[in-house]
Motif scaffolding. Structure first.
Motif, PDB file in Angstrom:
ATOM      1  N   LYS A  96       0.829  -1.198   0.000  1.00  0.00           N
ATOM      2  CA  LYS A  96       0.000   0.000   0.000  1.00  0.00           C
ATOM      3  C   LYS A  96       0.865   1.251   0.000  1.00  0.00           C
ATOM      4  O   LYS A  96       0.555   2.231  -0.695  1.00  0.00           O
ATOM      5  N   GLU A  97       1.957   1.227   0.775  1.00  0.00           N
ATOM      6  CA  GLU A  97       2.868   2.372   0.800  1.00  0.00           C
ATOM      7  C   GLU A  97       3.539   2.570  -0.552  1.00  0.00           C
ATOM      8  O   GLU A  97       3.896   3.687  -0.921  1.00  0.00           O
ATOM      9  N   LEU A  98       3.729   1.489  -1.290  1.00  0.00           N
ATOM     10  CA  LEU A  98       4.310   1.575  -2.637  1.00  0.00           C
ATOM     11  C   LEU A  98       3.280   2.008  -3.678  1.00  0.00           C
ATOM     12  O   LEU A  98       3.626   2.235  -4.833  1.00  0.00           O
ATOM     13  N   GLY A  99       2.030   2.118  -3.264  1.00  0.00           N
ATOM     14  CA  GLY A  99       0.973   2.488  -4.202  1.00  0.00           C
ATOM     15  C   GLY A  99       0.586   1.344  -5.113  1.00  0.00           C
ATOM     16  O   GLY A  99       0.038   1.558  -6.204  1.00  0.00           O
ATOM     17  N   ALA A 100       0.844   0.104  -4.684  1.00  0.00           N
ATOM     18  CA  ALA A 100       0.574  -1.064  -5.520  1.00  0.00           C
ATOM     19  C   ALA A 100      -0.834  -1.588  -5.277  1.00  0.00           C
ATOM     20  O   ALA A 100      -1.340  -1.554  -4.159  1.00  0.00           O
ATOM     21  N   GLU A 101      -1.451  -2.073  -6.349  1.00  0.00           N
ATOM     22  CA  GLU A 101      -2.769  -2.674  -6.268  1.00  0.00           C
ATOM     23  C   GLU A 101      -2.696  -4.107  -6.771  1.00  0.00           C
ATOM     24  O   GLU A 101      -1.979  -4.402  -7.733  1.00  0.00           O
ATOM     25  N   GLU A 102      -3.465  -4.992  -6.135  1.00  0.00           N
ATOM     26  CA  GLU A 102      -3.461  -6.391  -6.557  1.00  0.00           C
ATOM     27  C   GLU A 102      -4.115  -6.523  -7.926  1.00  0.00           C
ATOM     28  O   GLU A 102      -5.106  -5.860  -8.224  1.00  0.00           O
ATOM     29  N   VAL A 103      -3.541  -7.370  -8.765  1.00  0.00           N
ATOM     30  CA  VAL A 103      -4.085  -7.624 -10.095  1.00  0.00           C
ATOM     31  C   VAL A 103      -4.435  -9.095 -10.205  1.00  0.00           C
ATOM     32  O   VAL A 103      -3.980  -9.931  -9.429  1.00  0.00           O
ATOM     33  N   ASP A 104      -5.238  -9.405 -11.212  1.00  0.00           N
ATOM     34  CA  ASP A 104      -5.656 -10.791 -11.403  1.00  0.00           C
ATOM     35  C   ASP A 104      -4.485 -11.646 -11.846  1.00  0.00           C
ATOM     36  O   ASP A 104      -3.607 -11.206 -12.579  1.00  0.00           O
ATOM     37  N   GLY A 105      -4.457 -12.891 -11.416  1.00  0.00           N
ATOM     38  CA  GLY A 105      -3.432 -13.837 -11.836  1.00  0.00           C
ATOM     39  C   GLY A 105      -4.036 -15.210 -12.020  1.00  0.00           C
ATOM     40  O   GLY A 105      -5.215 -15.422 -11.761  1.00  0.00           O
TER      41      GLY A 105
ATOM     42  N   GLU B  25       2.548   2.104 -10.523  1.00  0.00           N
ATOM     43  CA  GLU B  25       3.087   2.945 -11.593  1.00  0.00           C
ATOM     44  C   GLU B  25       4.453   3.515 -11.218  1.00  0.00           C
ATOM     45  O   GLU B  25       5.246   3.854 -12.086  1.00  0.00           O
ATOM     46  N   SER B  26       4.725   3.636  -9.915  1.00  0.00           N
ATOM     47  CA  SER B  26       5.998   4.202  -9.467  1.00  0.00           C
ATOM     48  C   SER B  26       6.687   3.226  -8.510  1.00  0.00           C
ATOM     49  O   SER B  26       6.091   2.235  -8.086  1.00  0.00           O
ATOM     50  N   TYR B  27       7.933   3.531  -8.162  1.00  0.00           N
ATOM     51  CA  TYR B  27       8.706   2.597  -7.341  1.00  0.00           C
ATOM     52  C   TYR B  27       9.597   3.352  -6.367  1.00  0.00           C
ATOM     53  O   TYR B  27      10.206   4.370  -6.728  1.00  0.00           O
ATOM     54  N   ASP B  28       9.629   2.878  -5.126  1.00  0.00           N
ATOM     55  CA  ASP B  28      10.513   3.429  -4.104  1.00  0.00           C
ATOM     56  C   ASP B  28      11.543   2.358  -3.749  1.00  0.00           C
ATOM     57  O   ASP B  28      11.190   1.278  -3.275  1.00  0.00           O
ATOM     58  N   ARG B  29      12.815   2.670  -3.964  1.00  0.00           N
ATOM     59  CA  ARG B  29      13.860   1.664  -3.807  1.00  0.00           C
ATOM     60  C   ARG B  29      13.954   1.126  -2.385  1.00  0.00           C
ATOM     61  O   ARG B  29      14.049  -0.085  -2.158  1.00  0.00           O
TER      62      ARG B  29
ATOM     63  N   ARG C 105      12.774  -3.328   1.566  1.00  0.00           N
ATOM     64  CA  ARG C 105      12.131  -3.856   2.776  1.00  0.00           C
ATOM     65  C   ARG C 105      11.125  -4.952   2.427  1.00  0.00           C
ATOM     66  O   ARG C 105      11.008  -5.963   3.115  1.00  0.00           O
ATOM     67  N   LEU C 106      10.399  -4.743   1.307  1.00  0.00           N
ATOM     68  CA  LEU C 106       9.430  -5.739   0.883  1.00  0.00           C
ATOM     69  C   LEU C 106      10.130  -7.064   0.551  1.00  0.00           C
ATOM     70  O   LEU C 106       9.654  -8.147   0.914  1.00  0.00           O
ATOM     71  N   ILE C 107      11.276  -6.977  -0.100  1.00  0.00           N
ATOM     72  CA  ILE C 107      12.034  -8.182  -0.452  1.00  0.00           C
ATOM     73  C   ILE C 107      12.546  -8.878   0.811  1.00  0.00           C
ATOM     74  O   ILE C 107      12.419 -10.095   0.971  1.00  0.00           O
ATOM     75  N   GLU C 108      13.118  -8.092   1.734  1.00  0.00           N
ATOM     76  CA  GLU C 108      13.698  -8.666   2.942  1.00  0.00           C
ATOM     77  C   GLU C 108      12.644  -9.311   3.842  1.00  0.00           C
ATOM     78  O   GLU C 108      12.882 -10.362   4.437  1.00  0.00           O
ATOM     79  N   GLU C 109      11.470  -8.688   3.940  1.00  0.00           N
ATOM     80  CA  GLU C 109      10.467  -9.153   4.896  1.00  0.00           C
ATOM     81  C   GLU C 109       9.498 -10.190   4.322  1.00  0.00           C
ATOM     82  O   GLU C 109       8.881 -10.940   5.073  1.00  0.00           O
ATOM     83  N   THR C 110       9.355 -10.231   3.014  1.00  0.00           N
ATOM     84  CA  THR C 110       8.354 -11.145   2.424  1.00  0.00           C
ATOM     85  C   THR C 110       8.926 -12.069   1.368  1.00  0.00           C
ATOM     86  O   THR C 110       8.210 -12.953   0.886  1.00  0.00           O
TER      87      THR C 110
END
Length: 542
Positions: A91-100, A111-115, A120-125
């Motif tokens: 949510k902080e990254l502004g990401a929305e779930e999409v169909d898979g 649409e955007s990305y915060d390094r 943190r997302l990679i390390e924690e999940t």
């Protein structure tokens, strides 16, 4: 000893059988079943990334992409590691779930990305983050013209996306991230694009439209400031190509479901689907019918403020209670005198007027094959009989047109009687057809210049550096509704420059007070943009 020899022979025989079976199995895998097994293995290791661009590109006339011009960031997290914390980070990254298509993963995009946030997302999940191209941007340009795709299978559902779906679909390709048997994304494999047709798996590049991205964006910026809903069509006068087409309110093609579920009509392309009474812009057709019939340009009638058409009494809005007095053809066109044009219509004849309107492209779709387009309506013989000549002559009554039809009609005047049609792709050639005489078209063009200089458009800033008119126009104010509740739509249609026209511009403003006061400023701003941006005097499209 003999028994040992027999056993040895059996062993040799069995070994040979096994070898033969293995060879046969290998042959089957290589020659027969290899594709099936490979497909099964691949299907188990690919994670569909819905929402990413999987279609051919739609380009503008200069080769700039109108879609898939923005990057999208894809986040893939194993379902068993998708916690509340993961959801919060996304949510902080502004990401929305999409169909898979895989229940073992949760796929989201932004649409955007915060390094730092991504780290943190990679390390924690244990998330995998990939970069892909988004089909549409948050502020997608030319959305109504382009249309949108079905979320389920990425097939075209409206606009250009539907019209050219066979070309843009790229054989129903899908985009995947590739994982190993343990579900880990394979480093270096990145994204894989596949097509359903295995025998001919390729991706078509896309289509090149006649749209000018800069002009399109400028038009959208201008009408976004409008309080009323409106539509604009800009044509390349020399070819009939759509240079810009815009309609408000806009919509977000990435959230179609919410628009479909809403009570609004934001998905409606008013430029092609909106049907409106033309009001006084229809006087172009009436004038053309009269001139082609041989009625002299020097014709005069008396305007006393109103005129009777059978049992109907119709006022002349621009003449006031006293009227214009004795008024000639050119002044009546410039001042949009209803009294003159009703009397001119009576002299010309209803059948001739409707026949001319058909020649000018009214009453039928303007863009061959475009899915979201209305035909408008021209009065039938029954509807135009008797007293109806009054309303017919001033673009009222049952007559309905779309903005793109009015643009086409205007371009016939700008092109000296030649109908160049309306088209959307650069490679499409307009079927030029002379539908009215050059003399008639030139005469009407001169009267449209008078509208700019001394008529209903004189209050607009449409003069060139030499003081003459930079645009030739016709204004219109069309009534709609019932006697108890009457509203008006505002029209301005015209072309620029007057000498060797390059652009036709048609503006419709719903609920506008009048053509000159509501649609006029929009027309004026578009001409100003064309002038300042250096958009004049470019090579015509092929």
């Amino acid at each position: 000893m003999g028994e040992m020899a027999v056993n040895l022979k059996k062993i040799v025989f069995m070994t040979a059988v096994v070898i033969v079976l293995l060879v046969c199995r290998l042959a089957y895998i290589q020659l027969v079943g290899g594709d099936e097994l490979a497909e099964a293995t691949r299907a188990q290791s690919m994670i569909a990334l819905e929402g990413s661009n999987t279609r051919g590109i739609i380009y503008d006339r200069n080769g700039s992409p109108l879609v898939a011009d923005d990057e999208k960031y894809i986040y893939i997290i194993k379902a068993d590691r998708f916690t509340d914390r993961a959801e919060a980070l996304l949510k902080e990254l502004g990401a929305e779930e999409v169909d898979g298509n895989n229940d073992n993963y949760v796929v989201s995009s932004s649409e955007s990305y915060d390094r730092e946030m991504g780290k943190r997302l990679i390390e924690e999940t244990g998330a995998y983050i990939l970069q892909a191209s988004a089909r549409y941007s948050d502020s997608q340009t030319a959305a109504h013209l382009i249309g949108y795709v079905n979320r389920r299978d990425a097939s075209g559902a409206a606009g250009l996306e539907l019209m050219y779906d066979e070309v843009l679909s790229g054989l129903n390709k899908r985009i995947y991230a590739v994982a190993d048997v343990k579900g880990n994304i394979l480093p270096g494999r990145g994204l894989m694009i596949t097509a359903d047709d295995k025998e001919d798996s390729y991706v078509k590049d896309g289509i090149r439209t006649t749209v000018d991205k800069g002009i399109q964006q400028a038009v959208e910026d201008i009408i976004d400031e409008m309080e009323n809903n409106c539509a604009v069509v800009v044509l390349d006068s020399r070819t009939g190509g759509v240079t810009a087409m815009a309609s408000t309110p806009g919509f977000d093609p990435d959230h179609i479901d919410s628009h479909i579920a809403s009570q609004g009509d934001e998905l409606m392309n008013r430029a092609t689907q909106g049907e409106y009474a033309p009001g006084s812009v229809f006087k172009i057709a009436v004038a053309a019918a009269a001139l082609e019939k041989g009625i002299d340009i020097g014709q005069e009638y008396e305007c006393s403020g109103s005129v009777k058409a059978g049992s109907l009494t119709i006022g002349c809005e621009t003449g006031g209670d006293a009227g214009h007095g004795t008024i000639g053809f050119e002044d009546a066109f410039a001042q949009s005198c209803n009294s003159f044009f009703i009397k001119l219509g009576q002299q010309t004849g209803a059948d001739e007027i409707v026949e001319m309107a058909e020649k000018l492209g009214l009453g039928r779709k303007a863009i061959d094959g475009y899915p979201q387009e209305s035909s408008g309506h021209l009065m039938t013989k029954q509807e135009r009989s008797g007293d109806a000549i009054g309303n017919l002559s001033i673009g009222q009554g049952e007559t309905l047109v779309t903005p793109v039809q009015v643009a086409r009609m205007t371009n016939i005047i700008a092109s000296e009687g030649m109908d160049r049609g309306v088209h959307l792709l650069v490679e499409d050639e307009a079927d030029d057809e002379l539908v009215i005489s050059k003399e008639t078209a030139r005469t009407i063009g001169e009267m449209m210049e008078s509208v700019t200089e001394t008529g209903t458009g004189a209050g607009l800033d449409l003069s060139n550096e030499g003081g003459g008119p930079e645009a030739a126009i016709k204004t219109g104010t069309a009534e709609y509704g019932s006697e108890d509740s009457v509203g008006t739509h505002g029209w301005v249609t015209g072309y620029t420059p007057c000498d060797e026209p390059e652009y036709v511009i048609t503006v419709l403003v719903e609920g506008g007070s009048s053509g000159s006061s509501s649609a006029g400023p929009v027309f004026e701003e578009i001409v100003e943009y064309l002038r300042k941006s250096g958009s004049y005097s470019r090579p015509a499209l092929a």
